[in-house]
Design a protein around this motif. Structure first.
Motif, PDB file in Angstrom:
ATOM      1  N   HIS A 395       0.843  -1.199   0.000  1.00  0.00           N
ATOM      2  CA  HIS A 395       0.000   0.000   0.000  1.00  0.00           C
ATOM      3  C   HIS A 395       0.881   1.253   0.000  1.00  0.00           C
ATOM      4  O   HIS A 395       1.872   1.324   0.725  1.00  0.00           O
ATOM      5  N   THR A 396       0.486   2.271  -0.759  1.00  0.00           N
ATOM      6  CA  THR A 396       1.253   3.529  -0.826  1.00  0.00           C
ATOM      7  C   THR A 396       0.817   4.471   0.298  1.00  0.00           C
ATOM      8  O   THR A 396       0.228   5.523   0.058  1.00  0.00           O
ATOM      9  N   ALA A 397       1.088   4.079   1.518  1.00  0.00           N
ATOM     10  CA  ALA A 397       0.653   4.849   2.694  1.00  0.00           C
ATOM     11  C   ALA A 397       1.691   5.911   3.047  1.00  0.00           C
ATOM     12  O   ALA A 397       2.893   5.726   2.833  1.00  0.00           O
ATOM     13  N   THR A 398       1.217   7.029   3.623  1.00  0.00           N
ATOM     14  CA  THR A 398       2.089   8.084   4.137  1.00  0.00           C
ATOM     15  C   THR A 398       1.609   8.500   5.523  1.00  0.00           C
ATOM     16  O   THR A 398       0.454   8.233   5.900  1.00  0.00           O
ATOM     17  N   HIS A 399       2.466   9.157   6.276  1.00  0.00           N
ATOM     18  CA  HIS A 399       2.095   9.633   7.613  1.00  0.00           C
ATOM     19  C   HIS A 399       0.899  10.580   7.532  1.00  0.00           C
ATOM     20  O   HIS A 399      -0.064  10.457   8.299  1.00  0.00           O
ATOM     21  N   THR A 400       0.968  11.526   6.590  1.00  0.00           N
ATOM     22  CA  THR A 400      -0.081  12.541   6.474  1.00  0.00           C
ATOM     23  C   THR A 400      -1.434  11.914   6.156  1.00  0.00           C
ATOM     24  O   THR A 400      -2.454  12.247   6.774  1.00  0.00           O
ATOM     25  N   THR A 401      -1.430  10.990   5.195  1.00  0.00           N
ATOM     26  CA  THR A 401      -2.685  10.356   4.795  1.00  0.00           C
ATOM     27  C   THR A 401      -3.266   9.515   5.917  1.00  0.00           C
ATOM     28  O   THR A 401      -4.475   9.548   6.187  1.00  0.00           O
ATOM     29  N   LEU A 402      -2.413   8.760   6.610  1.00  0.00           N
ATOM     30  CA  LEU A 402      -2.901   7.917   7.698  1.00  0.00           C
ATOM     31  C   LEU A 402      -3.509   8.757   8.815  1.00  0.00           C
ATOM     32  O   LEU A 402      -4.579   8.428   9.357  1.00  0.00           O
ATOM     33  N   ILE A 403      -2.849   9.845   9.171  1.00  0.00           N
ATOM     34  CA  ILE A 403      -3.377  10.726  10.225  1.00  0.00           C
ATOM     35  C   ILE A 403      -4.740  11.284   9.827  1.00  0.00           C
ATOM     36  O   ILE A 403      -5.652  11.399  10.650  1.00  0.00           O
ATOM     37  N   LYS A 404      -4.899  11.618   8.538  1.00  0.00           N
ATOM     38  CA  LYS A 404      -6.182  12.141   8.047  1.00  0.00           C
ATOM     39  C   LYS A 404      -7.290  11.110   8.226  1.00  0.00           C
ATOM     40  O   LYS A 404      -8.387  11.444   8.703  1.00  0.00           O
ATOM     41  N   TYR A 405      -7.012   9.841   7.914  1.00  0.00           N
ATOM     42  CA  TYR A 405      -8.038   8.794   8.058  1.00  0.00           C
ATOM     43  C   TYR A 405      -8.305   8.464   9.521  1.00  0.00           C
ATOM     44  O   TYR A 405      -9.419   8.101   9.904  1.00  0.00           O
ATOM     45  N   ASP A 407      -8.204  10.713  11.933  1.00  0.00           N
ATOM     46  CA  ASP A 407      -9.010  11.841  12.409  1.00  0.00           C
ATOM     47  C   ASP A 407     -10.452  11.770  11.909  1.00  0.00           C
ATOM     48  O   ASP A 407     -11.383  12.157  12.631  1.00  0.00           O
ATOM     49  N   THR A 408     -10.644  11.302  10.690  1.00  0.00           N
ATOM     50  CA  THR A 408     -12.003  11.260  10.121  1.00  0.00           C
ATOM     51  C   THR A 408     -12.754   9.983  10.466  1.00  0.00           C
ATOM     52  O   THR A 408     -13.982   9.939  10.398  1.00  0.00           O
ATOM     53  N   GLY A 409     -12.008   8.909  10.818  1.00  0.00           N
ATOM     54  CA  GLY A 409     -12.649   7.631  11.131  1.00  0.00           C
ATOM     55  C   GLY A 409     -13.080   6.854   9.901  1.00  0.00           C
ATOM     56  O   GLY A 409     -13.790   5.847  10.015  1.00  0.00           O
ATOM     57  N   LYS A 410     -12.656   7.308   8.728  1.00  0.00           N
ATOM     58  CA  LYS A 410     -13.031   6.617   7.499  1.00  0.00           C
ATOM     59  C   LYS A 410     -12.141   5.404   7.262  1.00  0.00           C
ATOM     60  O   LYS A 410     -11.045   5.297   7.795  1.00  0.00           O
ATOM     61  N   SER A 411     -12.657   4.490   6.415  1.00  0.00           N
ATOM     62  CA  SER A 411     -11.929   3.270   6.103  1.00  0.00           C
ATOM     63  C   SER A 411     -10.730   3.577   5.205  1.00  0.00           C
ATOM     64  O   SER A 411     -10.813   4.411   4.295  1.00  0.00           O
ATOM     65  N   TYR A 412      -9.618   2.920   5.482  1.00  0.00           N
ATOM     66  CA  TYR A 412      -8.388   3.101   4.721  1.00  0.00           C
ATOM     67  C   TYR A 412      -7.835   1.720   4.382  1.00  0.00           C
ATOM     68  O   TYR A 412      -7.419   0.979   5.276  1.00  0.00           O
ATOM     69  N   TYR A 413      -7.903   1.346   3.093  1.00  0.00           N
ATOM     70  CA  TYR A 413      -7.515   0.015   2.644  1.00  0.00           C
ATOM     71  C   TYR A 413      -8.271  -1.103   3.373  1.00  0.00           C
ATOM     72  O   TYR A 413      -7.719  -2.151   3.705  1.00  0.00           O
ATOM     73  N   GLY A 414      -9.550  -0.839   3.691  1.00  0.00           N
ATOM     74  CA  GLY A 414     -10.386  -1.849   4.335  1.00  0.00           C
ATOM     75  C   GLY A 414     -10.241  -1.940   5.831  1.00  0.00           C
ATOM     76  O   GLY A 414     -10.778  -2.851   6.463  1.00  0.00           O
ATOM     77  N   TYR A 415      -9.549  -0.980   6.426  1.00  0.00           N
ATOM     78  CA  TYR A 415      -9.338  -1.005   7.875  1.00  0.00           C
ATOM     79  C   TYR A 415      -9.704   0.346   8.495  1.00  0.00           C
ATOM     80  O   TYR A 415      -9.645   1.387   7.863  1.00  0.00           O
ATOM     81  N   ILE A 416     -10.070   0.304   9.752  1.00  0.00           N
ATOM     82  CA  ILE A 416     -10.317   1.499  10.558  1.00  0.00           C
ATOM     83  C   ILE A 416      -9.135   1.678  11.506  1.00  0.00           C
ATOM     84  O   ILE A 416      -8.706   0.715  12.152  1.00  0.00           O
ATOM     85  N   PHE A 417      -8.634   2.886  11.597  1.00  0.00           N
ATOM     86  CA  PHE A 417      -7.474   3.168  12.458  1.00  0.00           C
ATOM     87  C   PHE A 417      -7.892   4.128  13.559  1.00  0.00           C
ATOM     88  O   PHE A 417      -8.604   5.090  13.334  1.00  0.00           O
ATOM     89  N   LYS A 418      -7.413   3.840  14.779  1.00  0.00           N
ATOM     90  CA  LYS A 418      -7.761   4.678  15.937  1.00  0.00           C
ATOM     91  C   LYS A 418      -6.536   4.853  16.831  1.00  0.00           C
ATOM     92  O   LYS A 418      -5.708   3.964  16.947  1.00  0.00           O
ATOM     93  N   TYR A 419      -6.468   6.058  17.479  1.00  0.00           N
ATOM     94  CA  TYR A 419      -5.457   6.254  18.526  1.00  0.00           C
ATOM     95  C   TYR A 419      -5.895   5.532  19.787  1.00  0.00           C
ATOM     96  O   TYR A 419      -7.049   5.518  20.144  1.00  0.00           O
TER      97      TYR A 419
END
Length: 420
Positions: A395-405, A407-419
């Motif tokens: 996956h072409t992931a970056t720090h900026t893009t991951l932080i955006k997802y 913060d928004t709670g949207k799905s990113y490559y089929g996964y949800i990411f949370k702090y």
């Protein structure tokens, strides 16, 4: 034949030419003159004399240009000198607006309240400057020239006989005043030759220490206020000098409760280069007032009662390096160190609005990335490790893009990411 002239003879010859010509003779004119060339270059000794004299003229030319800038006759702050001189001639009261206009060249801007607070700052008045008691009193109140904590401020000398006055400022009051009290400063301008001639006994000294927490060099502002007063007639330059262009007040490195001072400087670069601290880290802790390595404080506020640590810069740098190694054992590897939980969209991680963490494989070095094929959840101790894992799976992931997802709670490559 041609007579071999010494340096003095050559200088006298040039002097004669200058007076005979009755016009200014430039350095270039002297060098290019055919008559002078033939006169000087007739022998090897005269050539050496000419080279030495040419160097002297070049040095004088450089000094002349430097003083033109200092006196405001040329250079980027020429307009500031013009404003200052016009105001002095007008004999109008000095306001914060006038000070702001003059100091616009160094990006300093103040309010009326700030100017009033500086004018009314408490001062120290010393009448008998030539006594040991007075000099000890100065050291006790503003420190010694070797002190790590240097108090900024303004000082005013007044001639007891003529009433003439001189004002100046420094970010290192103790260091600056020592040059006057020991007669070790170079006697230039109007004031210093008078001080050296009339001696300290004929002058009184007013010292205004400025230890407030303004985010600019307040001593420059107060000095400029007084420079616009015509009564300060021993000042040749009427614009407060700020040759470094820096408006920042000194920076300090203390322990957490500011009882111990480790280091101080007027430049951030000294902390970054001498102590191996990144610009981002230094700026972050200075701005937020947080503790570096959980035990050090960067601040612009001086603590006069702090104990000065007797430690060299090299030993301090080594101490910080040891503290960094110890601190990093107990913190996530990446600087973006918030822990991140990655779970598939199908997994419901929310029960009664509380996050439930199952037993998850923990990724520290990226070697456990194959766990994702077995389990739909994963815990990363840093954003960087999470990005590293996603990239290892194509996956072409970056720090900026991951932080955006996140913060928004949207799905990113089929996964949800949370702090977490």
């Amino acid at each position: 034949g041609c007579i071999n002239h010494l340096d003095f003879d050559v200088l006298m010859s040039f002097t004669y030419l200058i007076f005979k010509n009755k016009k200014p003779i430039s350095y270039n004119c002297l060098i290019n003159s055919t008559n002078v060339y033939n006169f000087i270059y007739a022998s090897s000794q005269n050539r050496a004399a000419f080279s030495n004299l040419a160097a002297k003229f070049a040095t004088l030319a450089i000094e002349e240009e430097k003083w033109k800038v200092i006196l405001g006759r040329t250079g980027p702050i020429q307009f500031a000198h013009k404003l200052a001189n016009e105001h002095i001639k007008s004999k109008k009261p000095v306001t914060f607006t006038v000070v702001n206009k003059v100091l616009a060249y160094c990006n300093i801007s103040i309010t009326e309240e700030i100017l009033n607070s500086l004018i009314n700052a408490p001062s120290i008045n010393i009448k008998k400057l030539d006594t040991k008691e007075s000099q000890k009193f100065i050291k006790d109140n503003i420190g010694r020239r070797t002190s790590k904590i240097q108090i900024p401020g303004v000082y005013i000398f007044k001639n007891n006989i003529t009433g003439e006055k001189y004002v100046d400022s420094s970010s290192h009051l103790a260091l600056r005043l020592q040059g006057y009290l020991n007669y070790s400063s170079k006697p230039t301008g109007k004031f210093l030759p008078k001080l050296f001639k009339d001696k300290l006994s004929n002058f009184t000294l007013e010292i205004i220490p400025l230890v407030n927490n303004y985010n600019f060099r307040s001593e420059i502002v107060l000095e400029q206020y007084y420079l616009l007063d015509p009564s300060f007639n021993l000042n040749t330059v009427k614009v407060a000098n700020n040759p470094s262009g820096s408006n920042a007040r000194p920076l300090y490195l203390y322990n957490r409760d500011k009882t111990v001072l480790y280091y101080s400087s007027t430049q951030q670069t000294d902390f970054i280069k001498n102590l191996n601290i990144s610009h981002f880290t230094f700026s972050k802790h200075l701005k937020k007032g947080t503790y570096y390595l959980n035990k050090y404080l960067f601040t612009r506020e001086s603590e006069l009662n702090a104990k000065v640590k007797d430690i060299s810069i090299i030993n301090l740098a080594l101490q910080l390096e040891k503290d960094r190694k110890l601190f990093n054992k107990n913190k996530p590897i990446n600087s973006l160190s918030k822990s991140v939980l990655m779970c598939s969209e199908a997994v419901n991680m929310q029960q009664d609005n509380k996050l439930v963490l199952p037993k998850l494989p923990v990724v520290r070095s990226g070697k456990e990335s194959n766990f994702i094929k077995k389990r739909p959840e994963m815990l990363f101790f840093s954003i960087g490790k999470c990005v590293e894992y996603l990239r290892s799976n194509g996956h072409t992931a970056t720090h900026t893009t991951l932080i955006k997802y996140i913060d928004t709670g949207k799905s990113y490559y089929g996964y949800i990411f949370k702090y977490v």
